[in-house]
Each structure stands twice: as C-alpha cells, then as structure tokens.
Design an enzyme around this catalytic site. Structure first.
Site, short mmCIF file in Angstrom:
data_model
loop_
_atom_site.label_atom_id
_atom_site.label_comp_id
_atom_site.label_asym_id
_atom_site.label_seq_id
_atom_site.Cartn_x
_atom_site.Cartn_y
_atom_site.Cartn_z
N GLU A 80 0.84 -1.19 0.00
CA GLU A 80 0.00 0.00 0.00
C GLU A 80 0.88 1.24 0.00
O GLU A 80 0.46 2.30 -0.45
CB GLU A 80 -0.91 0.00 1.25
CG GLU A 80 -1.91 1.15 1.35
CD GLU A 80 -1.36 2.42 1.99
OE1 GLU A 80 -2.10 3.40 2.01
OE2 GLU A 80 -0.20 2.43 2.47
N CYS A 112 -4.82 -3.53 1.85
CA CYS A 112 -4.19 -4.64 2.57
C CYS A 112 -4.40 -5.99 1.88
O CYS A 112 -3.93 -7.01 2.37
CB CYS A 112 -4.74 -4.70 4.00
SG CYS A 112 -4.54 -3.15 4.88
N THR A 153 -2.84 2.09 15.97
CA THR A 153 -2.85 0.84 15.17
C THR A 153 -1.82 0.88 14.04
O THR A 153 -1.83 0.03 13.17
CB THR A 153 -4.24 0.55 14.58
OG1 THR A 153 -4.51 1.50 13.53
CG2 THR A 153 -5.34 0.61 15.61
N HIS A 234 -7.09 -11.16 8.25
CA HIS A 234 -6.32 -9.92 8.19
C HIS A 234 -6.47 -9.21 9.54
O HIS A 234 -7.57 -9.11 10.07
CB HIS A 234 -6.87 -9.04 7.05
CG HIS A 234 -6.36 -7.64 7.10
ND1 HIS A 234 -5.02 -7.34 7.22
CD2 HIS A 234 -7.01 -6.44 7.07
CE1 HIS A 234 -4.87 -6.03 7.25
NE2 HIS A 234 -6.06 -5.46 7.17
N1 COA Z 1 -10.35 -1.20 28.47
C1 COA Z 1 -10.71 -2.15 27.59
N2 COA Z 1 -11.29 -1.88 26.38
C2 COA Z 1 -11.50 -0.59 26.07
C3 COA Z 1 -11.16 0.46 26.95
C4 COA Z 1 -10.54 0.11 28.21
N3 COA Z 1 -10.16 1.03 29.09
N4 COA Z 1 -11.50 1.62 26.36
C5 COA Z 1 -12.06 1.31 25.16
N5 COA Z 1 -12.05 -0.02 24.99
C6 COA Z 1 -12.54 -0.76 23.83
C7 COA Z 1 -13.87 -0.28 23.29
O1 COA Z 1 -14.95 -0.79 24.06
C8 COA Z 1 -13.84 -0.83 21.87
O2 COA Z 1 -14.15 -2.21 21.92
P1 COA Z 1 -15.11 -2.84 20.78
O3 COA Z 1 -14.43 -2.61 19.47
O4 COA Z 1 -15.17 -4.29 21.15
O5 COA Z 1 -16.42 -2.14 20.88
C9 COA Z 1 -12.35 -0.73 21.50
O6 COA Z 1 -11.65 -0.53 22.74
C10 COA Z 1 -12.03 0.39 20.54
O7 COA Z 1 -12.42 1.60 21.11
P2 COA Z 1 -13.35 2.66 20.36
O8 COA Z 1 -13.38 3.88 21.20
O9 COA Z 1 -14.65 2.01 19.98
O10 COA Z 1 -12.65 2.92 18.98
P3 COA Z 1 -11.34 3.77 18.65
O11 COA Z 1 -11.62 5.23 18.69
O12 COA Z 1 -10.17 3.27 19.38
O13 COA Z 1 -11.17 3.40 17.09
C11 COA Z 1 -10.75 2.07 15.17
C12 COA Z 1 -11.04 2.05 16.67
C13 COA Z 1 -10.61 0.66 14.66
C14 COA Z 1 -11.93 2.73 14.46
C15 COA Z 1 -9.46 2.88 14.94
O14 COA Z 1 -8.38 2.25 15.57
C16 COA Z 1 -9.13 3.04 13.46
O15 COA Z 1 -9.63 3.91 12.78
N6 COA Z 1 -8.19 2.19 12.97
C17 COA Z 1 -7.72 2.24 11.59
C18 COA Z 1 -8.67 1.53 10.62
C19 COA Z 1 -8.75 0.07 10.82
O16 COA Z 1 -7.84 -0.57 11.29
N7 COA Z 1 -9.88 -0.53 10.39
C20 COA Z 1 -10.10 -1.96 10.53
C21 COA Z 1 -10.71 -2.61 9.32
S1 COA Z 1 -9.65 -2.53 7.91
#
Ligand code: COA
Length: 399
Positions: A80, A112, A153, A234
């Site tokens: 990518e 990916c 991430t 993935h």
């Molecule tokens: N202890 C344990 N878990 C916790 C926590 C804590 N203190 N605080 C938050 N969490 C959990 C949330 O409950 C959530 O769990 P869930 O997914 O089972 O609902 C998880 O952590 C993620 O938190 P959340 O606030 O929902 O999302 P985020 O803002 O961290 O964003 C992504 C998550 C994936 C959207 C973000 O990392 C992203 O944009 N990544 C890049 C794109 C990507 O990888 N996409 C995947 C498909 S290709």
C-alpha cells in the site's frame, strides 16, 4: 495434481518500536484500551534509513540464502505504501539481493489485500510452469495522522514467501470465495503520506466483505466450517480478528474460540473449537498493522506457535479496504515445524529500539524534501538501508 503453495516464509520488521503503554501514559489513556480494546501492545516504526524496500529485502534475503535463485523468474511486490508512482519497489530489492536479470518484477496494489492477489498469481504461474518458483513479498508501513483513532494501530513489517510446486509449508487449495465492493472506508490520495480512514465504516465493510467472501466460498463448493481446522484473518489490529471470528461464528452457527489472548478462553457447556485465534495474533500484537503483510504475519505466528498443524486445513480471510475480500484455504504440510522461525522473529521483535513518544512524534513529522538530494542518517541495525535521494531517485545499500 501437483501441490503448489508456500515453500518458505520469512518476516522482517523495523529498527524501532513504540510501546503502547508509553503512548497511553503520555496521552492519559487507560493502557487496557490498547491491550484489550484493540489487542495491541506495541508498534514497529521505521528509522529514517528504513522503508518498505529495506524490510522486504531483509525478509527475502534468508530465503534466497537457503534455496538460491534457480527457477525464480518472477517477483511480485505487494504494498500500500509504494515509494514511487512508476517504478516497482521490487527493482531495488532485486538489486540489493543481486537476483538474476532474467526476471519479471511488478508491484501490486489494493490496500491490505494485494499480497493475496500476488500469491494467487504466483500459484497460477507455477501451475503453468512447475519448475519455476515465484518470490512474493508483502511490505508496508502503516501510517495515520498523529492524534487520530488510527494512530495506535500503526505498524510496519514485511513477509516474503517463496511459492513453488511440492511446497514444504502450505499447499494452497484451488477454490476461493471472493467479494468486491466500491467503498471509501480507507484510502490514501497520491499527495498524502498518511491514510484517510473512516474507522467505523472500515470495520463494517470488513465484516460485510467476510460475509460475501464466505458465502461465495460455499457457492463455489469450498469447504464448510466443520472442514476447516484453523482460521486466519487480516489483522489491522488483533481485536479485529476476534470481531471477524464472532461474525463468522454467527454466519455459520459454529462454536468457535473468540479469545485473542492465549489461555483466556473460559470453559463452557459447549466448548469452542480452537481455531488458532490466539496463536495467530502473537506477532501482530507487537508489529502493529503491516497492511498487506498482516495476514501473512498471522500465518507466521500460527506456524511458529501451533505444533499440531500437520495435514490440517487453514482458512485465510484477506481484506483490503476499498474493498476486496478473499477467503481461501490451504493444507499444512507435515514437517512444517522443522522450518519454524520463532526464535529469530522473537529475537528481532525484542531487539527493536524503543522510541520515546517525543522521539516518535518527531520522526513521524519528518518528511523528505521532494526536490533536493538528501542523505539519511545511519540508524538501522538491519542488513539493508535507504541511503537517501540523489537526482530524485531513491538510493539503497547494504548496511
Ligand atoms: N479497556 C478495555 N477496552 C476498552 C477500553 C478500556 N479502558 N476503552 C475502550 N475499549 C474498547 C472499546 O470498548 C472498543 O471495543 P469494541 O471494538 O469491542 O467495541 C475498543 O476498545 C475500541 O475503542 P473505540 O473507542 O470504539 O474505537 P477507537 O476510537 O479506538 O477506534 C478504530 C477504533 C478501529 C476505528 C481505529 O483504531 C481506526 O480507525 N483504525 C484504523 C482503521 C482500521 O484498522 N480498520 C479496521 C478494518 S480494515
């Protein structure tokens, strides 16, 4: 029919690492958000003299050292994070590894997913010419903007695979389930060094793609869920593999393991089947996202941590945003465990030099000047380095 598949595999990563506990402390976030919420502990980060080429060459070099270049007439480089709009990054790997001139080398792209397309193309080439071997390399640096949800991430890594007839590790089976859909969940415009992502959409698009690819696998008379012993996904972050597993269990009605931490599965009346979810996420917890390499880093982790794979069928779900999904299967060749790289991979992960969060943020913000010659500082302890830019061309050398 002559079996064709992965004869050898190697994983390489960067000189630096960022620890998510440090990241959590500086950001005032609960560290469990990353450890449990995303299933990530650390992420690899490139030194100024590292990129997709240096990682790719580092991954491919031991394969070439072990089995030479005979019959290798094709290199397919999946990424990518390409370094040029025209020239394939594999040309620099070809030069660094002193590979034969009688080769075709191309770069393939679809977020990916592209390493899986490269792998299938390699199988096709070897099917037509069983004496040939194909070098498939997946190499990526996953970069998001600072202070975004995607930032923790990030990651980087390369996986090199040698595809041949009568492979020693994995025989790839002919049926695949496919799914494509035009969706803007993640993309990177030509003028941007970081990806644009709609995180929530990317998660649902991934799961929709899994549904489509799984249903297509069934329509194509592929194996049912009870005929698949291990499942790899993935892993943009390892919790995503858990989400995918829960989704597939819902689709098929199968009772599958859903814990990404070894030993965390609680016993219940209907004990879930161990499909290798925990074993397949061990390396990616430490690498972070390596985009095209991520599924195959999961494969490395499974092969290196599961001693009961001989003859077993693995299902692999590959997803690339934008989007393409493919669910295919492979049989593990008895004797695979003799080719374990567990010690070298673990040593390489342990040897990474931690960056403070200030150092990491400064490196993240560094951009190469686009029109001037530049020499990079000598930092990496890896075997190859990106030396800089001369006359707007990237220059590589052995360290
Ligand atoms: N202890 C344990 N878990 C916790 C926590 C804590 N203190 N605080 C938050 N969490 C959990 C949330 O409950 C959530 O769990 P869930 O997914 O089972 O609902 C998880 O952590 C993620 O938190 P959340 O606030 O929902 O999302 P985020 O803002 O961290 O964003 C992504 C998550 C994936 C959207 C973000 O990392 C992203 O944009 N990544 C890049 C794109 C990507 O990888 N996409 C995947 C498909 S290709």
């Amino acid at each position: 029919m002559t079996p064709i598949g992965i004869d050898d595999i190697e994983l390489a990563t960067t000189h630096h690492v960022v620890r998510l506990d440090d990241f959590a402390e500086v950001n005032g976030t609960d560290p469990n958000k990353f450890r449990l919420g995303l299933g990530q502990d650390e992420f690899s980060f490139p030194a100024p003299d590292e990129d997709i080429v240096t990682m790719a060459a580092a991954a491919a070099a031991p394969i070439i050292e072990r089995s030479g270049t005979e019959g290798i007439r094709t290199m397919l480089f999946a990424t990518e994070s390409g370094t040029d709009q025209s020239k394939a990054a594999g040309m620099a790997v070809h030069s660094l590894l002193e590979l034969p001139s009688q080769m075709r080398i191309i770069e393939v792209k679809e977020a990916c997913y592209s390493a899986t397309a490269a792998l299938q193309a390699a199988v096709g080439i070897v099917t037509r010419s069983p004496g040939q071997r194909v070098l498939v390399i997946a190499s990526d640096v996953a970069r998001y903007e600072l202070d975004t949800a995607g930032e923790p991430t990030q990651g980087a890594g390369a996986v090199a695979m040698l595809v041949s007839a009568n492979p020693r590790l994995l025989e790839i089976e002919p049926v695949s389930g496919l799914n494509s859909a035009d969706v803007d969940d993640f993309w990177r415009p030509n003028d941007s060094t970081t990806a644009i992502v709609d995180g929530a959409l990317s998660v649902t698009a991934y799961l929709d793609s899994l549904t489509g690819a799984w249903n297509d696998l069934q329509t194509q008379d592929g194996p049912g869920i009870d005929e698949i012993d291990r499942i790899l996904y993935h892993q943009p972050f390892t919790k995503m593999a858990k989400k995918a597993q829960v989704h597939l269990a819902g689709l098929t009605g199968a009772v599958l393991d859903t814990e990404i931490v070894a030993g965390a599965q609680t016993a219940s009346a209907s004990d879930p089947r161990d499909t290798g979810l925990a074993a397949s996420t061990l390396y990616n917890r430490r690498l972070g996202n390596s985009y095209t390499a991520s599924l195959y880093a999961g494969l490395c982790s499974l092969l290196d941590h599961d001693s009961d794979l001989a003859g077993r069928r693995i299902g692999l779900f590959s997803y690339g945003s934008g989007s393409v999904g493919e669910f295919f299967t492979a049989r593990v060749v008895p004797g695979y465990e003799q080719h374990s790289h567990r010690e070298t991979v673990t040593a390489a992960l342990d040897a990474r030099v931690p960056l403070s969060i200030d150092e990491y943020r400064a490196l993240h913000a560094t951009e190469l000047p686009s029109a001037e010659d530049v020499s990079t500082p000598k930092v990496t302890a890896g075997p190859f380095r990106f030396a800089g830019v001369t006359g707007r061309a990237r220059v590589y050398e052995r360290s």
